[in-house]
Design an enzyme around this catalytic site. Structure first.
Site, PDB file in Angstrom:
ATOM      1  N   ALA A  62       0.856  -1.186   0.000  1.00  0.00           N
ATOM      2  CA  ALA A  62       0.000   0.000   0.000  1.00  0.00           C
ATOM      3  C   ALA A  62       0.892   1.236   0.000  1.00  0.00           C
ATOM      4  CB  ALA A  62      -0.885  -0.006   1.232  1.00  0.00           C
ATOM      5  N   GLU A 130       4.158  -5.117   7.603  1.00  0.00           N
ATOM      6  CA  GLU A 130       3.308  -4.083   8.205  1.00  0.00           C
ATOM      7  C   GLU A 130       3.600  -3.854   9.683  1.00  0.00           C
ATOM      8  OE1 GLU A 130       2.302  -6.355   6.070  1.00  0.00           O
ATOM      9  OE2 GLU A 130       0.880  -5.513   4.632  1.00  0.00           O
TER      10      GLU A 130
HETATM   11  N1  CAA Z   1       4.523   3.312  -0.419  1.00  0.00           N
HETATM   12  C1  CAA Z   1       4.917   4.491  -0.924  1.00  0.00           C
HETATM   13  N2  CAA Z   1       6.149   4.711  -1.437  1.00  0.00           N
HETATM   14  C2  CAA Z   1       7.016   3.685  -1.402  1.00  0.00           C
HETATM   15  C3  CAA Z   1       6.680   2.435  -0.883  1.00  0.00           C
HETATM   16  C4  CAA Z   1       5.362   2.262  -0.394  1.00  0.00           C
HETATM   17  N3  CAA Z   1       4.922   1.070   0.100  1.00  0.00           N
HETATM   18  N4  CAA Z   1       7.762   1.627  -0.959  1.00  0.00           N
HETATM   19  C5  CAA Z   1       8.738   2.359  -1.534  1.00  0.00           C
HETATM   20  N5  CAA Z   1       8.287   3.609  -1.800  1.00  0.00           N
HETATM   21  C6  CAA Z   1       9.030   4.719  -2.420  1.00  0.00           C
HETATM   22  C7  CAA Z   1      10.066   5.278  -1.446  1.00  0.00           C
HETATM   23  O1  CAA Z   1       9.455   6.178  -0.549  1.00  0.00           O
HETATM   24  C8  CAA Z   1      11.027   5.906  -2.423  1.00  0.00           C
HETATM   25  O2  CAA Z   1      10.474   7.132  -2.858  1.00  0.00           O
HETATM   26  P1  CAA Z   1      11.346   8.520  -2.706  1.00  0.00           P
HETATM   27  O3  CAA Z   1      12.536   8.286  -3.571  1.00  0.00           O
HETATM   28  O4  CAA Z   1      10.393   9.567  -3.201  1.00  0.00           O
HETATM   29  O5  CAA Z   1      11.699   8.614  -1.260  1.00  0.00           O
HETATM   30  C9  CAA Z   1      10.997   4.969  -3.628  1.00  0.00           C
HETATM   31  O6  CAA Z   1       9.799   4.226  -3.507  1.00  0.00           O
HETATM   32  C10 CAA Z   1      12.155   3.975  -3.614  1.00  0.00           C
HETATM   33  O7  CAA Z   1      12.129   3.297  -2.382  1.00  0.00           O
HETATM   34  P2  CAA Z   1      13.420   3.177  -1.438  1.00  0.00           P
HETATM   35  O8  CAA Z   1      14.304   4.350  -1.617  1.00  0.00           O
HETATM   36  O9  CAA Z   1      12.947   2.872  -0.064  1.00  0.00           O
HETATM   37  O10 CAA Z   1      14.101   1.887  -2.088  1.00  0.00           O
HETATM   38  P3  CAA Z   1      15.083   0.869  -1.371  1.00  0.00           P
HETATM   39  O11 CAA Z   1      15.637   0.009  -2.447  1.00  0.00           O
HETATM   40  O12 CAA Z   1      16.029   1.550  -0.470  1.00  0.00           O
HETATM   41  O13 CAA Z   1      14.136  -0.047  -0.446  1.00  0.00           O
HETATM   42  C11 CAA Z   1      12.168  -1.348   0.048  1.00  0.00           C
HETATM   43  C12 CAA Z   1      13.152  -0.862  -1.022  1.00  0.00           C
HETATM   44  C13 CAA Z   1      12.904  -2.264   1.040  1.00  0.00           C
HETATM   45  C14 CAA Z   1      11.052  -2.132  -0.649  1.00  0.00           C
HETATM   46  C15 CAA Z   1      11.609  -0.137   0.811  1.00  0.00           C
HETATM   47  O14 CAA Z   1      11.149   0.821  -0.138  1.00  0.00           O
HETATM   48  C16 CAA Z   1      10.455  -0.445   1.715  1.00  0.00           C
HETATM   49  O15 CAA Z   1      10.669  -0.994   2.792  1.00  0.00           O
HETATM   50  N6  CAA Z   1       9.220  -0.100   1.293  1.00  0.00           N
HETATM   51  C17 CAA Z   1       8.036  -0.258   2.105  1.00  0.00           C
HETATM   52  C18 CAA Z   1       7.575  -1.703   2.147  1.00  0.00           C
HETATM   53  C19 CAA Z   1       6.388  -1.823   3.089  1.00  0.00           C
HETATM   54  O16 CAA Z   1       6.482  -1.561   4.254  1.00  0.00           O
HETATM   55  N7  CAA Z   1       5.235  -2.253   2.549  1.00  0.00           N
HETATM   56  C20 CAA Z   1       4.016  -2.405   3.297  1.00  0.00           C
HETATM   57  C21 CAA Z   1       3.161  -1.185   3.108  1.00  0.00           C
HETATM   58  S1  CAA Z   1       1.731  -1.170   4.208  1.00  0.00           S
HETATM   59  C22 CAA Z   1       0.656  -2.226   3.465  1.00  0.00           C
HETATM   60  O17 CAA Z   1       0.873  -2.753   2.392  1.00  0.00           O
HETATM   61  C23 CAA Z   1      -0.616  -2.460   4.226  1.00  0.00           C
HETATM   62  C24 CAA Z   1      -1.522  -3.453   3.610  1.00  0.00           C
HETATM   63  O18 CAA Z   1      -1.654  -4.568   4.048  1.00  0.00           O
HETATM   64  C25 CAA Z   1      -2.335  -3.105   2.460  1.00  0.00           C
END
Ligand code: CAA
Length: 255
Positions: A62, A130
């Protein structure tokens, strides 16, 4: 448009293409996804493949930027909407395959779990992180993960938020195949191994197995007998059994 619907031979392909946010599921992406599912539902595609654009992510979940600052009622509405969109995959007349080309986290993992099958590239990383955000999964993960890998593994994955590599995902049955490269081509090849059978029997098989997990055994066995009898009445069943007797390949007509 961050959801692209294309066709590859007899298959519909949906590509999440919002690479600047690792293909995260914003509200707009979810709405576009719902629309794409509606289009696929009325198409003659024999299977749907879902993948992510770019080499980095299938879908990072998400959109966390949209989640912050939401009211409780907005969050409740979003979870219900996300669940409903992903549940449409169960109602499609054709099966679906997630071609996991990179990160599949949170809602991205939940999207893959809602597909009938999952193929992952060897470098993919999967998980429901999450808990690290102080949350729990909201698009079906707490329900579909235990049905896929069992309660013990699901609890450990959800409560630790741990990242799995593709090999571990394969070992615990979270994905069906791991490939070194081109998971989309691999997903299409995988789908082709199934999609030549009659669509009615494939649909009945999916329904019977899905319903197995929601009812006690004695009821499940009744459902199986009913659906088996429905399959028996199709022209494809007559053709399949005749072809066996005549020692030839069956020509299924989806009837
Ligand atoms: N939502 C919004 N933006 C996201 C995102 C997300 N889930 N995941 C990554 N992005 C964005 C980052 O903010 C970043 O944008 P900016 O450059 O503008 O800051 C861009 O994508 C690239 O991401 P990273 O710089 O973080 O890339 P990385 O290679 O260093 O790390 C990653 C990759 C480990 C996947 C890391 O991005 C991450 O941990 N993302 C979040 C994963 C997460 O927690 N997902 C669960 C979301 S909650 C959910 O899904 C609830 C549900 O059940 C529906």
């Amino acid at each position: 448009m961050s959801v692209k619907l294309t066709r590859q031979d007899e298959f519909a392909v949906i590509t999440l293409d919002r690479q600047e946010a690792l293909n995260a599921l914003s509200a707009a992406v979810l709405r576009d996804l719902a629309q794409a599912f509606d289009q696929v539902a009325v198409s003659d595609a024999r299977a749907l493949i879902i993948t992510g654009a770019g080499a980095k992510a299938f879908c990072a979940g998400a959109d966390i930027k949209e989640l912050t600052g939401r009211s409780l009622s907005e969050q409740r509405r979003d979870a219900a909407f996300g669940q409903a969109v992903l549940a449409r995959l169960d109602d499609l007349p054709m099966f679906s395959v997630a071609a996991i080309n990179g990160y599949a986290f949170g809602g991205g993992m939940e999207l893959a779990l809602a597909c009938t099958f999952r193929i992952a590239v060897a470098t993919a990383k999967l998980g429901l992180p999450e808990i690290k955000l102080g949350l729990i999964p909201g698009y079906g993960g707490t329900q579909r993960l235990p049905r896929t890998v069992g309660e013990a593994r699901a609890l450990e994955m959800i409560m630790s938020g741990r990242t799995l590599d593709a090999e571990e995902a394969l070992r615990i049955g979270l994905v069906h195949r791991v490939v070194d490269a081109d998971p989309l081509a691999a997903a299409i090849g995988f789908a082709r191994g199934i999609s030549g059978f009659g669509l009615p029997a494939l649909r009945l098989a999916r329904d019977a197995v899905k319903r197995a997990l929601d009812v006690p055994l004695h009821e499940g066995l009744k459902i199986e007998a009913d659906l088996n009898t429905l399959a028996f009445q199709t022209e494809d069943a007559t053709e399949g059994m005749n072809a066996f007797m005549e020692k030839r390949k069956p020509r299924f007509q989806d009837r």
